[in-house]
Design an enzyme around this catalytic site. Structure first.
Site, PDB file in Angstrom:
ATOM      1  N   TYR A 150       0.850  -1.198   0.000  1.00 44.15           N
ATOM      2  CA  TYR A 150       0.000   0.000   0.000  1.00 44.15           C
ATOM      3  C   TYR A 150       0.884   1.247   0.000  1.00 44.15           C
ATOM      4  O   TYR A 150       0.725   2.148  -0.834  1.00 44.15           O
ATOM      5  CB  TYR A 150      -0.931  -0.015   1.216  1.00 44.15           C
ATOM      6  CG  TYR A 150      -1.610   1.314   1.474  1.00 44.15           C
ATOM      7  CD1 TYR A 150      -2.464   1.875   0.520  1.00 44.15           C
ATOM      8  CD2 TYR A 150      -1.404   2.019   2.661  1.00 44.15           C
ATOM      9  CE1 TYR A 150      -3.083   3.100   0.745  1.00 44.15           C
ATOM     10  CE2 TYR A 150      -2.022   3.241   2.892  1.00 44.15           C
ATOM     11  CZ  TYR A 150      -2.862   3.773   1.934  1.00 44.15           C
ATOM     12  OH  TYR A 150      -3.471   4.983   2.168  1.00 44.15           O
TER      13      TYR A 150
HETATM   14  N1  NAD Z   1      -8.645   7.335   6.164  1.00 38.63           N
HETATM   15  C1  NAD Z   1      -7.358   7.364   6.430  1.00 38.63           C
HETATM   16  O1  NAD Z   1      -6.950   7.176   7.576  1.00 38.63           O
HETATM   17  C2  NAD Z   1      -6.332   7.641   5.360  1.00 38.63           C
HETATM   18  C3  NAD Z   1      -4.989   7.762   5.759  1.00 38.63           C
HETATM   19  C4  NAD Z   1      -4.021   8.010   4.783  1.00 38.63           C
HETATM   20  C5  NAD Z   1      -4.380   8.162   3.460  1.00 38.63           C
HETATM   21  N2  NAD Z   1      -5.684   8.029   3.093  1.00 38.63           N
HETATM   22  C6  NAD Z   1      -5.989   8.174   1.669  1.00 38.63           C
HETATM   23  O2  NAD Z   1      -7.077   9.070   1.543  1.00 38.63           O
HETATM   24  C7  NAD Z   1      -7.897   8.690   0.445  1.00 38.63           C
HETATM   25  C8  NAD Z   1      -9.320   8.488   0.890  1.00 38.63           C
HETATM   26  O3  NAD Z   1      -9.351   7.459   1.884  1.00 38.63           O
HETATM   27  P1  NAD Z   1     -10.661   7.031   2.647  1.00 38.63           P
HETATM   28  O4  NAD Z   1     -10.284   6.781   4.053  1.00 38.63           O
HETATM   29  O5  NAD Z   1     -11.776   7.958   2.329  1.00 38.63           O
HETATM   30  O6  NAD Z   1     -10.894   5.607   1.981  1.00 38.63           O
HETATM   31  P2  NAD Z   1     -12.217   4.949   1.341  1.00 38.63           P
HETATM   32  O7  NAD Z   1     -11.853   3.552   1.008  1.00 38.63           O
HETATM   33  O8  NAD Z   1     -13.382   5.182   2.249  1.00 38.63           O
HETATM   34  O9  NAD Z   1     -12.429   5.813   0.037  1.00 38.63           O
HETATM   35  C9  NAD Z   1     -11.810   5.513  -1.201  1.00 38.63           C
HETATM   36  C10 NAD Z   1     -12.899   5.453  -2.261  1.00 38.63           C
HETATM   37  O10 NAD Z   1     -12.250   5.193  -3.494  1.00 38.63           O
HETATM   38  C11 NAD Z   1     -13.040   4.273  -4.232  1.00 38.63           C
HETATM   39  N3  NAD Z   1     -12.167   3.509  -5.128  1.00 38.63           N
HETATM   40  C12 NAD Z   1     -11.214   2.601  -4.787  1.00 38.63           C
HETATM   41  N4  NAD Z   1     -10.647   2.093  -5.900  1.00 38.63           N
HETATM   42  C13 NAD Z   1     -11.254   2.706  -6.960  1.00 38.63           C
HETATM   43  C14 NAD Z   1     -11.103   2.593  -8.360  1.00 38.63           C
HETATM   44  N5  NAD Z   1     -10.224   1.743  -8.901  1.00 38.63           N
HETATM   45  N6  NAD Z   1     -11.888   3.355  -9.147  1.00 38.63           N
HETATM   46  C15 NAD Z   1     -12.781   4.231  -8.610  1.00 38.63           C
HETATM   47  N7  NAD Z   1     -12.985   4.369  -7.282  1.00 38.63           N
HETATM   48  C16 NAD Z   1     -12.212   3.618  -6.466  1.00 38.63           C
HETATM   49  C17 NAD Z   1     -13.664   3.365  -3.187  1.00 38.63           C
HETATM   50  O11 NAD Z   1     -14.869   2.764  -3.653  1.00 38.63           O
HETATM   51  C18 NAD Z   1     -13.903   4.334  -2.017  1.00 38.63           C
HETATM   52  O12 NAD Z   1     -15.224   4.828  -2.033  1.00 38.63           O
HETATM   53  C19 NAD Z   1      -7.236   7.439  -0.148  1.00 38.63           C
HETATM   54  O13 NAD Z   1      -6.409   7.842  -1.209  1.00 38.63           O
HETATM   55  C20 NAD Z   1      -6.414   6.894   0.996  1.00 38.63           C
HETATM   56  O14 NAD Z   1      -5.315   6.147   0.520  1.00 38.63           O
HETATM   57  C21 NAD Z   1      -6.660   7.785   4.007  1.00 38.63           C
END
Ligand code: NAD
Length: 325
Positions: free
Chosen positions: A158
């Site tokens: 990841y």
């Molecule tokens: N929540 C956290 O703690 C955290 C920490 C560090 C980084 N992030 C990053 O922040 C961003 C948002 O994270 P989140 O917590 O809202 O996660 P999440 O999984 O709730 O949201 C990601 C969304 O992207 C969509 N998705 C995934 N693959 C896809 C694809 N191939 N095509 C289209 N849509 C796709 C999923 O359906 C989901 O709704 C991500 O990039 C994640 O890596 C989140």
């Protein structure tokens, strides 16, 4: 002002960001593939709430995979009103990257490239693209993490795909004069959150009288960041695009690492139940501690995290009770 594309709009942070953009009157174009990494009904419910809060025509949704090269090119060609992108769509989660590695390269490498290509082909119409990275890029570390620290020793696939996303963005900024900002988020939590994350899993298990699994014998430290603070950080960055081509990097964190056991103690107080603790060894791919230095966000945008863990978890638990009883 033109429209904003929010990828991952049905996700946790994406839905909160879209709600904030709609509330200040912006037109939002959302993209998500509603995949089943966690229950897609939660994603649909977030979108239903967003749609209910939008004026007619203010919110449009594309059900599309980021890795669908032609579909993505068609979207960017069709949505000619776009002038900003916030790219949050990704395959998230450290542990699942050991089980389903190709889901990570598809969404976070091929998908990242599709977004960068879309911005490149917009011929300057898209003035700024903000994209999500993660604290995981820092790997196994001690002390506060600073943006200039090395990020070439990821502990999980990841993290490797997210670091690759930053590098790809850097090359596109240099090659095509794009204006980009990468935000490294630190363990974001809150209402409408993610069912794969510890605070949700613990709440669910504690309410059901099941044991909770504490990895590394519970000796983990995380910089827990409340989702409203994260969204305020994204908006601050979005509203202050880079003056010239290039990629900027910022940490978005609470800058206050807390013991996992402290989080459990807070949840016990909020839920009024004692957790059954199961101490387990460290899991592959995990890091023992995260801690964001956020002085760059404070210096450049006046942004600072404002929500203590207890307050944020209180809001999560209130939401959880309303939804699951
Ligand atoms: N929540 C956290 O703690 C955290 C920490 C560090 C980084 N992030 C990053 O922040 C961003 C948002 O994270 P989140 O917590 O809202 O996660 P999440 O999984 O709730 O949201 C990601 C969304 O992207 C969509 N998705 C995934 N693959 C896809 C694809 N191939 N095509 C289209 N849509 C796709 C999923 O359906 C989901 O709704 C991500 O990039 C994640 O890596 C989140």
């Amino acid at each position: 002002m033109g429209d904003v594309l929010v990828t991952g709009v049905a996700g946790f942070i994406g839905a909160h960001l879209a709600a904030a953009l709609l509330a200040r009157g912006e037109r939002v174009i959302g993209l998500d593939n509603f995949n089943a990494y966690y229950d897609p009904r939660l994603k649909e419910a977030r979108i239903a709430a967003l749609t209910a809060g939008a004026r007619p025509g203010q919110f449009a949704l594309h059900r599309l995979d980021l890795a669908d090269q032609e579909g993505m090119a068609a979207l960017f060609a069709a949505e000619r009103g776009l002038d900003r992108v916030v790219h949050l769509g990704a395959q998230a989660g450290v542990r699942w990257s050991l089980e389903a590695p190709f889901a990570y390269t598809a969404a976070n490498v091929t998908g990242q490239l599709a977004v960068l290509e879309g911005v490149r082909r917009s011929e300057g119409r898209i003035a700024h693209c903000v994209h999500a990275s993660t604290s995981s890029v820092y790997g196994v570390r001690e002390g506060a993490f600073r943006e200039e620290d090395r990020v070439d020793r990821p502990a999980s696939l990841y993290a490797a795909t997210k670091a690759a996303g930053e590098l790809m963005a850097h090359s596109y900024a240099a090659l095509y004069g794009l204006r980009l900002t990468a935000l490294r988020f630190f363990t974001v939590y809150g209402p409408w959150g993610r069912p794969d994350m510890a605070y949700w899993l613990f709440t669910e298990a504690m309410c059901a009288g099941r044991p909770i699994r504490l990895f590394n014998q519970g000796r983990m430290r995380r910089d827990f960041t409340y989702v409203d603070d994260a969204v305020a950080g994204i908006l601050a960055v979005l509203d202050h695009p880079p003056a010239g081509p290039g990629q900027r990097l910022y940490n978005i964190g609470n800058s206050r690492p807390e013991e996992l056991l402290e989080m459990v103690a807070i949840l016990e107080r909020l839920l009024g139940v004692a957790a059954i603790r199961r101490l387990e060894p460290m899991q592959k791919g995990d890091v023992p501690a995260t801690w964001a230095d956020v002085s760059a966000m404070a210096r450049d945008f006046g942004w600072r995290p404002a929500t203590p863990l207890e307050e944020g978890l209180g809001r999560f638990v209130a939401w959880w009770r309303g939804r699951f009883g």
